[in-house]
Motif scaffolding. Structure first.
Motif: not given
Lengths: 349, 349, 349, 349
Positions: D171-182
């Motif tokens: 998983l490319d989670g360069a913006r993982f935190a943004n996905a998580l809070v979504n």
């Protein structure tokens, strides 16, 4: 009087006949041919290795580099002799196929790796953890680049050291048949029983048109080897013409007969040179290559009379006033005749 | 009734005779042989390219991948057709030899690249500067994987687009002779006059035992090519046995004669199938390959009677109750006979 | 009493302040930031090289390997000292980035390459044409791994030899500032005027948080370097935080001041050890590293009192009955104090 | 009004303070620092993965490419979305680090891979045995390049398909935190419980100076990852300054707070644009990126008033007479303010 290279000989008549015989009708491509099945059976039987896998390629460089790539990850060290073909004569093929291995050079007389030096080289590799390349594989050469042969015991001693460190072993057997007839042991003795995991089994230097085999005594490497071979462009579409050669080569002991001829001519040549110029021989003559130092005038005479061979190292020069000793490499092959040898010695006399 | 692959044919008799004739005496190794000189002369003369360099390798995959590596740095894109051999049948050899290029897939009917799609693919590559792979090389295939042929005009249109962007062009000519006799133009017209910088000139599929040539119309690439070839293990020690084949191949128009036979057999087969089942042909039949869709029952009959060929794509199955159309690839070669063709059509009838 | 590595020091206060000052507002990413422009201006001015290009990366390994990759094709040899970082401490990064180069090891005392050995190594590389790896690049290290420094004359002598053979030169300057203050010459004298084409200019070991620069005196290498840097994952999105450090580093001579402190502490330490145990020093102390052999009991005392440093090579052991001499590496940094040094010497006393 | 990239924001104050606090005294280098131990503990606890290993690197490209290299041999295919960063924005880093993988592109709306297309892509890869590249790894991106988010169920459906074929998932989670809070789910739910084997966990786009983590849920990959990291030049000597940032980032939910701010600003912006020009939004706005099409005149007005953002794709032009719709990418970050958003919408009004 052609002694420049065993790569310059023609193919043996038996091989050419087998090739012609193969050239009838259609055959499955890419290694699924019937002749290849026979090669596999021959190898398994001759090497007493019923599980071994064997694959054919065009060149020894390919056989060596593909084999090493299956044994070493890119961040590892390949331990080889300072004078080895892998280091000097393959334009970096091991580095290319492994994805960037480092060749760690080990010394030893007559191009045979010294056990203590090997122990030290392996011991001091990888000691700083992630900062170093890791221990990869050992690669031996038999017949060596000096025309000498490892005994099975000598090989086992080296592969045992390697195994202690989890390092697997490859054998560059471009002249394996010549080593075998010198050692008078079984193919198994000189390969897997001596700790070899993968063998490059030569053909081109001993009477084939140009085929080498990689023999994998550990069959779990087979699929990776096949992928690497294809990816490297070494899977022949018409593999039948490689396997027809190699099958005949291994039949009825032809490979050993050819090697015996070459070796015996080298012995004859060595004796002739030693008689001519006592102390000329630089290495024991154990296979089909003679390394000798002879005066410049002798070389000039021989070459003027049509002999072909290399001063070795090639950086030496025939020009010069002094009659100093220059070293040369003289290679016999299956097609070298007694007459060739005797004329060469005469020419130098 | 063998139509599975042109890789399955034997070698032409003329080629085998040339090989036998070459097998006399000693010869320089690693490409310095006299037969190689003749190959070079033939190529330069036939292609009207007195500066061109030519090198031999064992496989088409090697010829293609080595050529592309000389045209593309590792961080570049290779533009190729979606259905190309480079993308599907070389296990990533272009990526391996170039050091990690990216193949950018371009569409177009009958496996011929569509100029507008090419323009778009090149235009949109490398626009974000250092973040993207850069524009590398174009690779065409003639005969295409669909058995169709580019005309010189069609090729020039594509290579012109490429050149506008500084992109050089490679031609995978595994079946170049078959394309040539279809186009009835000169070798130069179908290669450098059509903008090709490097040509993989096939031999194995058209009567050789297994040799391909890389023809470099830009001789400044020659040294790099040779280093890459050696490093890839594709420099044959006994190159004489490759050049003997290739020299004879190009002599007296043999290569064209062999291709004509294969092409005419494909025409005959196409006509037979079309008569049997109108609309069966999936692509224009312009060389030695026929792609046809026929009912499952026809395939079963033919295969039961001993025909050999592949359903294409190979994921289709002969099993099944319905008599639906299944597509197949039927390949003729220089050795296919009228009788083979007629028996196949009969078997399907 | 921390002498294990200059990588273990904190960053200089000035650097940290510059970083905090940079952290305001938005800035262009991927190297287009204003601070980077300033770095470029500083480098060009300080090195009297108005055309030079400079790029930042996180690690010295990256700076070295990317630089070498721009100088050497995959089939070439990198000439380096037997004891060099490139050979021993980068887990094969040069091999990885170049696509499989071969490091050719050259000897010389105190980790400085011997000119005659270099001449011989280059002369004997590539002499068999396509069979050998070709001559690639020379890489020097200044400060060397033995804590010694090349003079500009010494460097020029080596790069001159290389240039004779068409071989370009790279300088691993992980401790370039320390060499510079030792030599009291200009940055240009110790780099391009000494024949250096590409310089890895260190920062992390001398007060930065972790930034190194690659200075390309030949700006024609710049685009390839940038592509390789991106492809290697070394183009920082928020490059501003690298350039802010490096800009401040080069401002007002801060880089030299930090290096002077480190070097002078090493001199003090060397004097202390020599007084304690005459003959202890293994190499001339010319920068910030001291290599000394001291009795096992001294080492035990020091380490027991909290000193931190490595026995060097690390394979030596503190355990053992005899009071034999063990060698150690003691590294000072910008943050080492006189008190640190004096306490260490006391502890060993 | 800076909406060009989340890479252009400054670092969060908390992060800068942590960095300053770390800058005291000596610390072990190369990842043996105490702050790194804390990062590991945080990751294991937050991800409920007590065996997971975590390593830091400077760039997302490095995190992705190193991770993929641990999952895929060189002769394999990486399955990714047509619009993925791996394909378009890394200059071939995956190909470089894996040693020449092939990226196989899969479609799907809003940059989310369509399960049926994935199934088809994997099924048709490797079916011709040794002739094809083999099935390697699946790489997903969450947040996607279109600013949309996969739910855990959506991810699991894809990774399940992959696993059926023995294909592992990155998983490319360069913006993982943004996905998580979504998604309002747990970190474990959005990673290993969704079938992810290796996660690139971003930091730079969400308030760090430039650090990314690779989280290996399969710890058996750890040693190979570390060797590849070192060899790639991505092991920071002063790792403490990376781990100090990352440790603080994961502490007290800071990473989630920063992401929430960015996401809520994107929602506000999306609402404003939709009010201004109904139907403007091109993709659901689920994280911190807004893709909208607006008339050329609106873009001109906004950019004239100082807004910064990219037309997307960047090949569109502001020049032109017609007032046609042009699409743009507008990126919010932790530092975007309500005022920034409102002024941008006003400027476009």
């Amino acid at each position: 009087m052609f002694f420049a290279s065993d790569n310059s000989s023609p193919a043996a008549d038996e091989i050419m006949s087998a090739l012609v015989a193969e050239n009838v009708g259609y055959e499955k491509s890419y290694g699924a041919d019937r002749a290849m099945r026979k090669v596999r059976e021959h190898v398994r039987s001759i090497f007493e290795a019923p599980e071994a896998e064997v694959f054919l390629v065009l060149s020894g460089t390919a056989a060596n580099a593909l084999s090493l790539a299956c044994l070493c990850p890119p961040w590892s060290a390949v331990f080889c002799h300072k004078g080895s073909h892998a280091q000097h004569d393959e334009c970096g093929a091991p580095e290319f196929y492994t994805g960037g291995c480092k060749l760690v050079l080990v010394g030893g007389t007559h191009c045979k790796i010294d056990p203590e030096e090997l122990q030290h080289a392996i011991e001091t590799t990888g000691v700083l953890g992630v900062h170093n390349v890791q221990r990869g594989a050992l690669t031996l050469t038999n017949v060596t680049e000096a025309g000498t042969c490892y005994t099975p015991d000598e090989m086992r001693r080296l592969t045992d050291i390697a195994r202690t460190f989890g390092v697997r072993s490859h054998l560059d057997g471009a002249r394996f048949a010549n080593a075998l007839v010198n050692q008078r042991c079984s193919p198994a003795d000189l390969s897997w029983r001596s700790g070899i995991d993968v063998l490059s089994l030569g053909g081109a230097k001993n009477g084939l048109l140009g085929v080498e085999a990689a023999v994998l005594f550990d069959p779990s490497l087979a699929w990776e080897f096949q992928l690497r071979r294809k990816r490297g462009g070494h899977l022949a579409s018409k593999n039948r013409f490689l396997s027809a050669q190699f099958g005949r080569y291994l039949e009825d002991g032809l490979w050993l007969d050819l090697a015996k001829r070459a070796n015996s001519m080298a012995k004859r040549l060595a004796a002739g040179l030693e008689a001519l110029s006592p102390g000329a021989l630089l290495h024991p003559v154990e296979a089909n290559m003679v390394f000798a130092q002879l005066s410049r005038s002798r070389h000039r005479r021989a070459l003027a009379k049509g002999a072909e061979y290399y001063l070795w190292p090639t950086t030496q020069s025939l020009e010069g006033d002094s009659d100093e000793l220059l070293s040369a490499r003289l290679v016999c092959s299956w097609s070298t005749t007694q007459d060739d040898v005797d004329r060469l010695v005469d020419a130098m006399g």
